[in-house]
Design a protein around this motif. Sequence first.
Motif, PDB file in Angstrom:
ATOM      1  N   ASN A 178     -19.801   2.832 -14.615  1.00 26.54           N
ATOM      2  CA  ASN A 178     -19.778   1.738 -13.646  1.00 26.54           C
ATOM      3  C   ASN A 178     -18.651   1.947 -12.645  1.00 26.54           C
ATOM      4  O   ASN A 178     -17.563   2.406 -13.009  1.00 26.54           O
ATOM      5  CB  ASN A 178     -19.577   0.400 -14.356  1.00 26.54           C
ATOM      6  N   LEU A 179     -18.895   1.594 -11.401  1.00 28.33           N
ATOM      7  CA  LEU A 179     -17.858   1.656 -10.377  1.00 28.33           C
ATOM      8  C   LEU A 179     -17.153   0.311 -10.284  1.00 28.33           C
ATOM      9  O   LEU A 179     -17.765  -0.744 -10.385  1.00 28.33           O
ATOM     10  CB  LEU A 179     -18.464   2.005  -9.012  1.00 28.33           C
ATOM     11  N   PHE A 180     -15.835   0.371 -10.081  1.00 27.71           N
ATOM     12  CA  PHE A 180     -15.075  -0.860  -9.902  1.00 27.71           C
ATOM     13  C   PHE A 180     -13.878  -0.580  -9.005  1.00 27.71           C
ATOM     14  O   PHE A 180     -13.522   0.575  -8.738  1.00 27.71           O
ATOM     15  CB  PHE A 180     -14.630  -1.454 -11.247  1.00 27.71           C
ATOM     16  N   ASN A 181     -13.261  -1.656  -8.516  1.00 26.15           N
ATOM     17  CA  ASN A 181     -12.125  -1.547  -7.608  1.00 26.15           C
ATOM     18  C   ASN A 181     -10.810  -1.701  -8.357  1.00 26.15           C
ATOM     19  O   ASN A 181     -10.539  -2.751  -8.941  1.00 26.15           O
ATOM     20  CB  ASN A 181     -12.227  -2.627  -6.515  1.00 26.15           C
ATOM     21  N   LYS A 182     -10.027  -0.635  -8.327  1.00 24.97           N
ATOM     22  CA  LYS A 182      -8.719  -0.622  -8.968  1.00 24.97           C
ATOM     23  C   LYS A 182      -7.664  -1.110  -7.987  1.00 24.97           C
ATOM     24  O   LYS A 182      -7.693  -0.765  -6.800  1.00 24.97           O
ATOM     25  CB  LYS A 182      -8.382   0.798  -9.426  1.00 24.97           C
ATOM     26  N   VAL A 183      -6.716  -1.907  -8.466  1.00 19.21           N
ATOM     27  CA  VAL A 183      -5.649  -2.421  -7.606  1.00 19.21           C
ATOM     28  C   VAL A 183      -4.659  -1.304  -7.280  1.00 19.21           C
ATOM     29  O   VAL A 183      -4.133  -0.638  -8.165  1.00 19.21           O
ATOM     30  CB  VAL A 183      -4.890  -3.576  -8.288  1.00 19.21           C
ATOM     31  N   LEU A 184      -4.413  -1.105  -5.997  1.00 22.22           N
ATOM     32  CA  LEU A 184      -3.329  -0.219  -5.560  1.00 22.22           C
ATOM     33  C   LEU A 184      -2.105  -1.020  -5.149  1.00 22.22           C
ATOM     34  O   LEU A 184      -0.970  -0.599  -5.388  1.00 22.22           O
ATOM     35  CB  LEU A 184      -3.792   0.645  -4.377  1.00 22.22           C
ATOM     36  N   ARG A 185      -2.364  -2.173  -4.539  1.00 23.32           N
ATOM     37  CA  ARG A 185      -1.257  -2.973  -3.998  1.00 23.32           C
ATOM     38  C   ARG A 185      -1.738  -4.384  -3.745  1.00 23.32           C
ATOM     39  O   ARG A 185      -2.916  -4.599  -3.434  1.00 23.32           O
ATOM     40  CB  ARG A 185      -0.765  -2.330  -2.686  1.00 23.32           C
ATOM     41  N   ARG A 186      -0.863  -5.346  -3.913  1.00 23.30           N
ATOM     42  CA  ARG A 186      -1.154  -6.735  -3.562  1.00 23.30           C
ATOM     43  C   ARG A 186      -0.211  -7.152  -2.450  1.00 23.30           C
ATOM     44  O   ARG A 186       0.988  -6.897  -2.499  1.00 23.30           O
ATOM     45  CB  ARG A 186      -0.979  -7.634  -4.781  1.00 23.30           C
ATOM     46  N   VAL A 187      -0.763  -7.798  -1.424  1.00 21.90           N
ATOM     47  CA  VAL A 187       0.017  -8.285  -0.289  1.00 21.90           C
ATOM     48  C   VAL A 187      -0.076  -9.807  -0.290  1.00 21.90           C
ATOM     49  O   VAL A 187      -1.176 -10.363  -0.198  1.00 21.90           O
ATOM     50  CB  VAL A 187      -0.498  -7.727   1.055  1.00 21.90           C
ATOM     51  N   ASP A 188       1.043 -10.494  -0.385  1.00 22.16           N
ATOM     52  CA  ASP A 188       1.049 -11.953  -0.510  1.00 22.16           C
ATOM     53  C   ASP A 188       1.358 -12.656   0.811  1.00 22.16           C
ATOM     54  O   ASP A 188       1.900 -12.057   1.745  1.00 22.16           O
ATOM     55  CB  ASP A 188       2.087 -12.380  -1.553  1.00 22.16           C
ATOM     56  N   ASN A 189       0.990 -13.931   0.864  1.00 24.81           N
ATOM     57  CA  ASN A 189       1.314 -14.820   1.987  1.00 24.81           C
ATOM     58  C   ASN A 189       0.842 -14.266   3.334  1.00 24.81           C
ATOM     59  O   ASN A 189       1.571 -14.300   4.327  1.00 24.81           O
ATOM     60  CB  ASN A 189       2.817 -15.095   2.033  1.00 24.81           C
ATOM     61  N   VAL A 190      -0.377 -13.769   3.356  1.00 27.22           N
ATOM     62  CA  VAL A 190      -0.939 -13.238   4.604  1.00 27.22           C
ATOM     63  C   VAL A 190      -1.494 -14.400   5.422  1.00 27.22           C
ATOM     64  O   VAL A 190      -2.370 -15.142   4.963  1.00 27.22           O
ATOM     65  CB  VAL A 190      -2.057 -12.224   4.316  1.00 27.22           C
ATOM     66  N   ASN A 191      -0.978 -14.563   6.644  1.00 24.12           N
ATOM     67  CA  ASN A 191      -1.489 -15.644   7.495  1.00 24.12           C
ATOM     68  C   ASN A 191      -2.509 -15.105   8.492  1.00 24.12           C
ATOM     69  O   ASN A 191      -2.743 -13.897   8.587  1.00 24.12           O
ATOM     70  CB  ASN A 191      -0.345 -16.400   8.190  1.00 24.12           C
TER      71      ASN A 191
END
Length: 419
Positions: free
Chosen positions: A385-398
């Motif tokens: 199965n294909l899935f999306n692995k987290v590379l980075r999280r960016v917070d508080n994006v306006n």
Amino acid sequence: MRRTFVKTVVATAVVAAFGSAFFYPAYAQQGKPVKIGLLATLEGPFAAGGADGMRGAEMAVNERKGVVAGRKIELIKASSDAKPDVAVNATRKLVEQDKVDIMVGPLSGGEGIAVKEYSKTQPNITFINGSSGAQATTLVNPSPNFFRFNTEGAQWMVGLGKAALDKGYKRVMVIAEDYAFPYSQVQGFMAEYCKLGGKVPVKAWVPLGGKDYASVIARIPKDVDALVVVLGGADAVNFLNQYEAAGGDKPLVGGSITVSQDILNYKGKRRDSLVGTIAGSPIADSYDAPEFKKFVTDYQKAYPVSSGAYPSPSLFALVYYINMKATLDALEAVKGDLSDGHKKYRETMSKMTLKLPTGEHKLDANRQAIGSTFITEVVKDSQGNLFNKVLRRVDNVNQTLGTPPAEFKIGSRDEPSCP
């Protein structure tokens, strides 16, 4: 394309429509039911995503066993096909004929802009977005009774420009559908990518629902390092299959809808070549926060793969869940009070911080969400199965991507540009 409106009233239990997945105990009704119109694309190129969006919205209702502040929740569903006029006609039927109290939807970017404009003619109805992600829905001439608790298309791509350059993609070609949401996605990618020195010598804008990509594939320059593909649903599948048949081998940078579960689960050889594709999205399948893991588990229990659902909830399931949860949380906070033209209800929504499986969202002055974005990479698990692995999280994006509002330019066919 048939313009079909599907109406389903969900009363005490959703069990009648969805088997034995849920059971609602008897309760003492303390107020008349709240009628919520639910609109998604169940026809056209995004039909699979629309079906998963419905699942996400239903999950939020089912978490409360179909009752909020002693008031039964009745969902009245309608279908569109990603065309703005069809979406408005379906919304008008729900509001003016079915007499819903609250509207949740639509799915697609152009639809969202059109429904936002229609909302201005119905000041006593509160409109909450479905998954529509065009910038202009809330950034241009916003409506006082239209709320969007999901971040939008440009916000979803923040951080992807740097990730592409880190991969060595110094020159890319953009291939995207020709309407408001892909404009937003491309703008979100290019704003950062161009600022950091990346070049985009060619953009190919293709019609929504297009089936022949031969001319676009023929235009791909030999000297670009990758393709930035912002196509969704059947459009993405058609392009991927035709690009494979033409012998294409450029790596891909994906738009949010290009790597959603509805695409990762299509059957075709080119599917495997999505492995390694980086993308920006409000969801990441491998995100390990306990709240997100619970959301995934609840989705899998309610909608097993055997029922036609996906191994993991898609972007559409999450975003419809977010907006329906906001709808119900605010209703609970005001104890079901929708009097005085929903005045207290809207004031509560404007001020609340929504706690979600992917973090917290709050609204800006235009009733638009500020929240987190994930940079992801498509990988394959041990079952294939294909899935999306987290590379980075960016917070508080306006919504203006950190740019002062007076300096911000909304995405379009030509904005931004870095040839």
